[in-house]
Design an enzyme around this catalytic site. Structure first.
Site, PDB file in Angstrom:
ATOM      1  N   SER A   1       0.828  -1.222   0.000  1.00  0.00           N
ATOM      2  CA  SER A   1       0.000   0.000   0.000  1.00  0.00           C
ATOM      3  C   SER A   1       0.853   1.259   0.000  1.00  0.00           C
ATOM      4  CB  SER A   1      -0.881   0.053   1.251  1.00  0.00           C
ATOM      5  OG  SER A   1      -1.791  -0.997   1.254  1.00  0.00           O
TER       6      SER A   1
ATOM      7  N   HIS B   1      -3.527   0.338  -4.757  1.00  0.00           N
ATOM      8  CA  HIS B   1      -3.021  -0.871  -5.402  1.00  0.00           C
ATOM      9  C   HIS B   1      -3.369  -0.830  -6.895  1.00  0.00           C
ATOM     10  CE1 HIS B   1      -1.967  -3.206  -1.767  1.00  0.00           C
ATOM     11  NE2 HIS B   1      -2.827  -2.386  -1.213  1.00  0.00           N
TER      12      HIS B   1
ATOM     13  N   TYR C   1      -8.732 -10.180   3.225  1.00  0.00           N
ATOM     14  CA  TYR C   1      -9.906  -9.421   3.688  1.00  0.00           C
ATOM     15  C   TYR C   1     -10.823  -8.986   2.555  1.00  0.00           C
ATOM     16  CZ  TYR C   1      -7.177  -5.157   2.621  1.00  0.00           C
ATOM     17  OH  TYR C   1      -6.432  -4.180   2.001  1.00  0.00           O
ATOM     18  N   GLU C   2     -10.332  -9.060   1.332  1.00  0.00           N
ATOM     19  CA  GLU C   2     -11.188  -8.725   0.192  1.00  0.00           C
ATOM     20  C   GLU C   2     -12.153  -9.863  -0.122  1.00  0.00           C
ATOM     21  OE1 GLU C   2      -8.911  -6.418  -3.069  1.00  0.00           O
ATOM     22  OE2 GLU C   2      -7.346  -7.393  -1.895  1.00  0.00           O
TER      23      GLU C   2
ATOM     24  N   ALA D   1       2.556  -1.931   4.196  1.00  0.00           N
ATOM     25  CA  ALA D   1       2.300  -0.867   5.162  1.00  0.00           C
ATOM     26  C   ALA D   1       1.890  -1.562   6.447  1.00  0.00           C
ATOM     27  CB  ALA D   1       1.179   0.035   4.661  1.00  0.00           C
TER      28      ALA D   1
ATOM     29  N   SER E   1      -1.342  -8.347   5.579  1.00  0.00           N
ATOM     30  CA  SER E   1      -0.919  -9.023   4.343  1.00  0.00           C
ATOM     31  C   SER E   1       0.342  -9.835   4.587  1.00  0.00           C
ATOM     32  CB  SER E   1      -0.654  -7.970   3.259  1.00  0.00           C
ATOM     33  OG  SER E   1       0.480  -7.194   3.587  1.00  0.00           O
TER      34      SER E   1
ATOM     35  N   ASN F   1       1.637   4.158  10.635  1.00  0.00           N
ATOM     36  CA  ASN F   1       0.876   4.758  11.739  1.00  0.00           C
ATOM     37  C   ASN F   1       1.282   4.053  13.024  1.00  0.00           C
ATOM     38  OD1 ASN F   1      -0.872   2.543  10.240  1.00  0.00           O
ATOM     39  ND2 ASN F   1      -1.518   2.504  12.382  1.00  0.00           N
TER      40      ASN F   1
ATOM     41  N   HIS G   1      -7.296   4.790   6.629  1.00  0.00           N
ATOM     42  CA  HIS G   1      -6.508   4.258   5.517  1.00  0.00           C
ATOM     43  C   HIS G   1      -5.769   5.399   4.806  1.00  0.00           C
ATOM     44  CE1 HIS G   1      -5.200   1.424   2.533  1.00  0.00           C
ATOM     45  NE2 HIS G   1      -5.882   1.978   1.554  1.00  0.00           N
TER      46      HIS G   1
END
Ligand code: HPA
Length: 271
Positions: free
Chosen positions: A26, A59, A83-84, A111, A209, A232, A244
């Site tokens: 990301s 992405h 998660y998609e 990330a 990921s 973060n 996000h």
């Protein structure tokens, strides 16, 4: 997911066998733009059988065969996340394809949220090891021969490649943390209580990921190394909610340093 069909499509268009695959996480896709401008055969995910459209912000979704610092690499801009709702077989299909193609090593980037109090937003963390809390394993199902049924994960993140990344960081005069990446499924961010629990478990960073792909890459016998961009401070560490957008912004801010580190690593890469 018919990995064989996807592999054949890739193989028919791949101009060479890359030494290294680099998965861009990301907000870290900038490297792809630079590389594409130089040379490269760019294959959109949508042109690979069995690959769906990318949905997540940040992405792009393509594989770029190109030269970086004179070395043949394939850049993967974008990845499929569990998660998609994608099956693990799709999330990890690129690793199978690189393995079949003869790629020797994979550099994973992502990330992540910083769990370790000593870390600062924008820093990069070399992944020393991982904790899989995704509640599943990407090798579940019939074993993909000739890989072993039970893959050793004692040193999943290659010691020698980690040394080379440290050397690249020193050469670039960059601060590089090293720590344990803990994988959750997402897509909700963690609660502050979960982050405290993860810290107690030994996690330094948390993300959604990489771990499924690392496991399959090891199963394919490829060397693995990984870098997290700490985008973060994890939930509850600062008095503000997570978004996000902030993750993408921190990724963009780190992009130049990240690119410098990766270029140096690739330039001096010894496999
Ligand atoms: N948690 C999980 N995944 C992430 C985070 C986080 O705080 N930041 C970037 N990816």
């Amino acid at each position: 997911m018919d990995v064989q069909a996807a592999f054949q499509a890739l193989k028919s268009r791949a101009p060479f066998v890359p030494e290294l695959a680099i998965v861009l996480g990301s907000g870290l896709g900038q490297l792809a733009h630079c590389a594409e401008a130089v040379v490269g055969v760019s294959i959109p995910f949508t042109e690979i059988p069995g690959f769906p459209q990318q949905t997540v912000l940040g992405h792009a979704g393509k594989m770029i065969f190109c030269e970086i610092e004179g070395r043949k690499v394939v850049l993967q801009a974008g990845r499929f996340h569990f998660y998609e709702g994608h099956p693990m077989a799709l999330c990890t299909a690129p690793m199978r394809m690189y393995g079949h193609l003869g790629v020797k090593a994979v550099l994973h980037t992502n990330a992540a949220g910083a769990v370790n109090w000593n870390y600062k937003v924008g820093e990069l963390m070399l992944i020393s090891d991982h904790i899989n809390l995704q509640g599943t394993n990407s090798l579940i199902g019939p074993n993909v021969e000739p890989g072993p049924r039970f893959v050793d994960m004692t040193e999943a993140y290659d010691r020698d490649l980690r040394h080379q990344i440290h050397a690249a960081a020193i050469a670039c005069d960059q601060r590089l943390q090293e720590g344990v990446y803990l994988a959750v499924t997402g897509p909700s961010f963690e609660t502050p209580a979960e982050i405290r629990a993860f810290r107690a478990l030994g996690a330094d960073a948390v993300g959604m990921s990489t771990v499924p792909e690392v496991i399959v890459a090891r199963h394919e016998g490829m060397k693995v190394v990984g870098i997290s961009c700490l985008c973060n401070m994890a939930a509850g560490m600062l008095p503000q909610p997570l978004t996000h957008t902030e993750v993408l912004e921190a990724g963009a801010a780190a992009a130049e340093r990240f690119e410098g580190l990766v270029r140096r690593f690739v330039r001096d890469l010894k496999l």
